[in-house]
Design a protein around this motif. Structure first.
Motif, PDB file in Angstrom:
ATOM      1  N   UNK A  87       0.824  -1.212   0.000  1.00  0.00           N
ATOM      2  CA  UNK A  87       0.000   0.000   0.000  1.00  0.00           C
ATOM      3  C   UNK A  87       0.857   1.261   0.000  1.00  0.00           C
ATOM      4  N   UNK A  88       2.130   1.135  -0.303  1.00  0.00           N
ATOM      5  CA  UNK A  88       3.061   2.261  -0.184  1.00  0.00           C
ATOM      6  C   UNK A  88       2.632   3.463  -1.013  1.00  0.00           C
ATOM      7  N   UNK A  89       2.036   3.232  -2.163  1.00  0.00           N
ATOM      8  CA  UNK A  89       1.666   4.335  -3.056  1.00  0.00           C
ATOM      9  C   UNK A  89       0.701   5.311  -2.394  1.00  0.00           C
ATOM     10  N   UNK A  90      -0.101   4.838  -1.441  1.00  0.00           N
ATOM     11  CA  UNK A  90      -1.107   5.693  -0.810  1.00  0.00           C
ATOM     12  C   UNK A  90      -0.794   6.026   0.633  1.00  0.00           C
ATOM     13  N   UNK A 100       4.020  10.082   3.134  1.00  0.00           N
ATOM     14  CA  UNK A 100       5.421  10.069   2.731  1.00  0.00           C
ATOM     15  C   UNK A 100       6.347   9.762   3.902  1.00  0.00           C
ATOM     16  N   UNK A 101       5.969  10.195   5.112  1.00  0.00           N
ATOM     17  CA  UNK A 101       6.803   9.921   6.284  1.00  0.00           C
ATOM     18  C   UNK A 101       6.895   8.424   6.561  1.00  0.00           C
ATOM     19  N   UNK A 102       5.792   7.695   6.332  1.00  0.00           N
ATOM     20  CA  UNK A 102       5.793   6.244   6.544  1.00  0.00           C
ATOM     21  C   UNK A 102       6.691   5.567   5.511  1.00  0.00           C
ATOM     22  N   UNK A 103       6.563   6.002   4.251  1.00  0.00           N
ATOM     23  CA  UNK A 103       7.380   5.430   3.186  1.00  0.00           C
ATOM     24  C   UNK A 103       8.859   5.721   3.430  1.00  0.00           C
ATOM     25  N   UNK A 104       9.165   6.964   3.821  1.00  0.00           N
ATOM     26  CA  UNK A 104      10.553   7.338   4.103  1.00  0.00           C
ATOM     27  C   UNK A 104      11.114   6.520   5.253  1.00  0.00           C
TER      28      UNK A 104
END
Length: 449
Positions: A205-208, A211-215
């Motif tokens: 689910x990274x696309x949604x 950004x802090x979680x993905x980073x």
């Protein structure tokens, strides 16, 4: 409706209805570390386990996933993640201080420890849903940190010399404290394996995600490199003898014949899908800070991707192409990398709130003298409630066929006293009685309280 009334309501039959699930979920409450093991906390553990079993039943029968929907609707995913961090903290800070005194009440202590496995198991089911994952909000930062800790732990895992189930004879030879330590390690391994599945769904689910979680996944913990180390280490696979192999799947170690070795195991597939998602998702490719070091680490995967693997997991052909592209990529020098300092990055807060200003010795003493000090009546009530919660007789389709405790063949007869050991025949039961008697007496003695 009180927690104990809810618990009795959800125990009145094998499953729980959507209405009952909503009632339980709406009333889930926050606990502190010092509350772990208390009557109210244990009641919530029982309800969480019921939700977990029902969620698995819904998926198994392809029914409406009302447990996931209710957790999303009532925005309880952050609370569930917080509960996970509370029990993890208790296990790390308080459990070592109370183990020696409380090991004699091993059943109560075991189910307290099992709470972490219950939540991980439930999150694996729930986070498959995109809407559920997004409803967790900023709590995902803490969940990413949690999964990173567990992945690192299982990557460095050293399996015991005899990881098979404990024999009755060995149980009798071990002290209560040694037995609890053994069960703790066994449970911790299963939890770490579950965290691999959670990380896979987060990456999916990274696309949604924010950004802090993905980073945090990519750069703070570099879960791409961590997953490469995990695949190389393969803690889910073991060679037990010259020609004997076993793989950890569905919560247990299973012997596998040599001709099945090329088959991709479920846990291994989760690790590969995590790498695929984090490497190929455009948002991740834009956020990941490539260096010469992590580039070299990722390229080590090239030797693992074979035609047989691609046949089993077709998406790996795209990962294979990405690795070829990465071979010719020149990572930018540090001074030429984009300046990300202008971004306001969120930080995890739940674990800091749980552990702030805590005197762990004081908490341990409080629990030894208050929470875990039970009368005989308390123990009888606990035994009754746990027996009702973990009565899986109506969920037999979710369980593996029982195996004979003596020869390992498919079994159809169960010990009439403890109802925990299975046998293929009367002859095997008689042969196994000498070693089974001690464990049998132990179980019967506890349930008779």
């Amino acid at each position: 409706m009180r927690a104990d009334e809810l618990t009795r309501g959800c125990q009145c039959r094998s499953g729980i209805s959507a209405f009952e699930a909503e009632a339980i979920i709406e009333r889930l409450e926050r606990f502190q570390v010092r509350d772990v093991g208390s009557r109210r906390w244990m009641a919530q553990h029982e309800m969480t386990e019921r939700l977990n079993i029902q969620a698995h039943m819904n998926v198994h029968h392809q029914n409406e996933e009302f447990v996931t929907e209710a957790l999303t609707t009532f925005e309880k995913l952050p609370l569930l993640i917080r509960d996970l961090l509370v029990i993890e903290t208790w296990k790390g800070k308080v459990y070592p201080l109370v183990l020696r005194e409380l090991a004699t009440d091993s059943v109560t202590l075991y189910f307290t420890l099992y709470h972490e496995a219950t939540i991980v198991n439930l999150l694996e089911i729930v986070l498959f849903s995109r809407s559920a994952c997004l409803s967790a909000g900023d709590a995902l930062l803490d969940l990413v940190d949690y999964c990173a800790r567990k992945v690192a732990k299982v990557t460095a895992w050293e399996a015991p010399s005899d990881p098979q189930a404990l024999s009755g004879k060995r149980i009798l030879e071990m002290s209560d404290e040694e037995l609890m330590r053994d069960k703790f390690d066994e449970m911790e391994f299963a939890i770490c394996i579950g965290a691999i599945g959670i990380m896979r769904y987060l990456s999916e689910h990274a696309a949604e995600l924010d950004l802090s979680v993905v980073t945090r996944m990519l750069n703070t913990h570099d879960m791409i490199s961590a997953s490469v180390y995990l695949i190389e280490r393969a803690p889910w696979f073991e060679r037990t003898d010259k020609n004997k192999f076993r793989r950890y799947e569905d919560g247990a170690w299973r012997d596998i014949p040599r001709d099945e070795l090329p088959r991709l195991g479920k846990v291994e597939a989760q690790a590969w899908l995590t790498v695929y998602n984090l490497c190929l998702e455009p948002k991740c490719r834009e956020s990941y800070e490539y260096t010469t070091q992590n580039q070299d680490i990722i390229l080590r995967l090239k030797s693992f991707i074979t035609e047989i693997m691609v046949d089993q997991l077709p998406v790996l052909v795209h990962l294979q192409r990405y690795l070829e592209e990465l071979t010719i990529l020149q990572p930018p020098e540090p001074k030429h990398r984009p300046n990300r300092s202008i971004l306001v990055e969120l930080v995890p807060e739940i674990l800091d709130e749980i552990t702030k200003d805590i005197d762990w010795d004081e908490v341990a003493e409080y629990q030894k003298t208050t929470v875990f000090r039970q009368t005989e009546e308390d123990k009888r009530e606990m035994a009754r409630r746990l027996a009702a919660t973990y009565d899986l007789s109506e969920y037999s389709e979710l369980l593996d066929p029982p195996k004979c405790g003596k020869c390992g063949k498919d079994a159809s007869q169960r010990c009439s006293r403890c109802k925990t050991e299975w046998y293929c025949s009367r002859a095997c039961q008689v042969k196994a009685w000498k070693t089974h008697k001690g464990a049998c007496d132990m179980v019967v003695g506890y349930t008779a309280l």
